[in-house]
Write a protein that holds these residues in place. Structure first.
Motif, PDB file in Angstrom:
ATOM      1  N   THR A  17       0.835  -1.203   0.000  1.00  0.00           N
ATOM      2  CA  THR A  17       0.000   0.000   0.000  1.00  0.00           C
ATOM      3  C   THR A  17       0.868   1.251   0.000  1.00  0.00           C
ATOM      4  OG1 THR A  17      -1.785  -1.135   1.162  1.00  0.00           O
ATOM      5  CG2 THR A  17      -1.784   1.266   1.262  1.00  0.00           C
ATOM      6  N   GLN A  20       2.354   1.765  -3.371  1.00  0.00           N
ATOM      7  CA  GLN A  20       1.382   2.340  -4.312  1.00  0.00           C
ATOM      8  C   GLN A  20       1.247   3.843  -4.086  1.00  0.00           C
ATOM      9  OE1 GLN A  20      -2.163  -0.114  -3.644  1.00  0.00           O
ATOM     10  NE2 GLN A  20      -2.158  -0.511  -5.839  1.00  0.00           N
ATOM     11  N   GLN A  21       1.140   4.238  -2.827  1.00  0.00           N
ATOM     12  CA  GLN A  21       1.022   5.662  -2.509  1.00  0.00           C
ATOM     13  C   GLN A  21       2.261   6.423  -2.981  1.00  0.00           C
ATOM     14  OE1 GLN A  21       0.368   5.021   1.680  1.00  0.00           O
ATOM     15  NE2 GLN A  21      -1.793   5.565   1.514  1.00  0.00           N
TER      16      GLN A  21
END
Length: 88
Positions: A17, A20-21
Motif C-alpha cells: 500500500t 502504491q502511494q
C-alpha cells in the motif's frame, strides 16, 4: 544510474500500500515539475502551505485522499478508485 524502478525492485521494508502511494505521489510530483510549476506556486494554487507540500512530496507525510484529490485537481487530473477482487 539509479532509477526508481531499481529502487522499487529492491524495496522490502515498505508495504504494498505504501509503495502504491509512493508511486502515485511520484507521478503527481513529476507532472508538477513537467509543467514547470514551483512548489511555492503550486502550494498557493491548491491552497496549501509550501512546507506542507514539501513534506508530502518528500514522503515525510502521507496525504489523505482529500489532499491527493486537491493535488491532482491542481494539475487538471482527478483521482479515481477501483475495487477489484483479491487474487486467490
Amino acid at each position: 544510474m539509479l532509477t526508481w524502478t531499481t529502487v522499487q525492485q529492491h524495496q522490502t521494508s515498505l508495504s504494498p500500500t505504501t509503495q502504491q502511494q509512493s508511486r502515485l505521489l511520484a507521478f503527481l510530483v513529476a507532472q508538477r515539475i513537467k509543467l514547470g510549476i514551483t512548489q511555492q506556486d503550486f502550494a498557493a494554487l491548491i491552497d496549501m502551505k509550501q512546507p506542507q507540500l514539501a513534506k508530502i512530496e518528500q514522503l515525510q507525510s502521507m496525504p489523505s485522499l482529500t489532499t491527493l484529490n486537491r493535488y491532482a485537481k491542481g494539475l487538471g487530473l482527478q483521482v479515481t478508485l477501483a475495487l477489484t477482487p483479491l487474487e486467490s
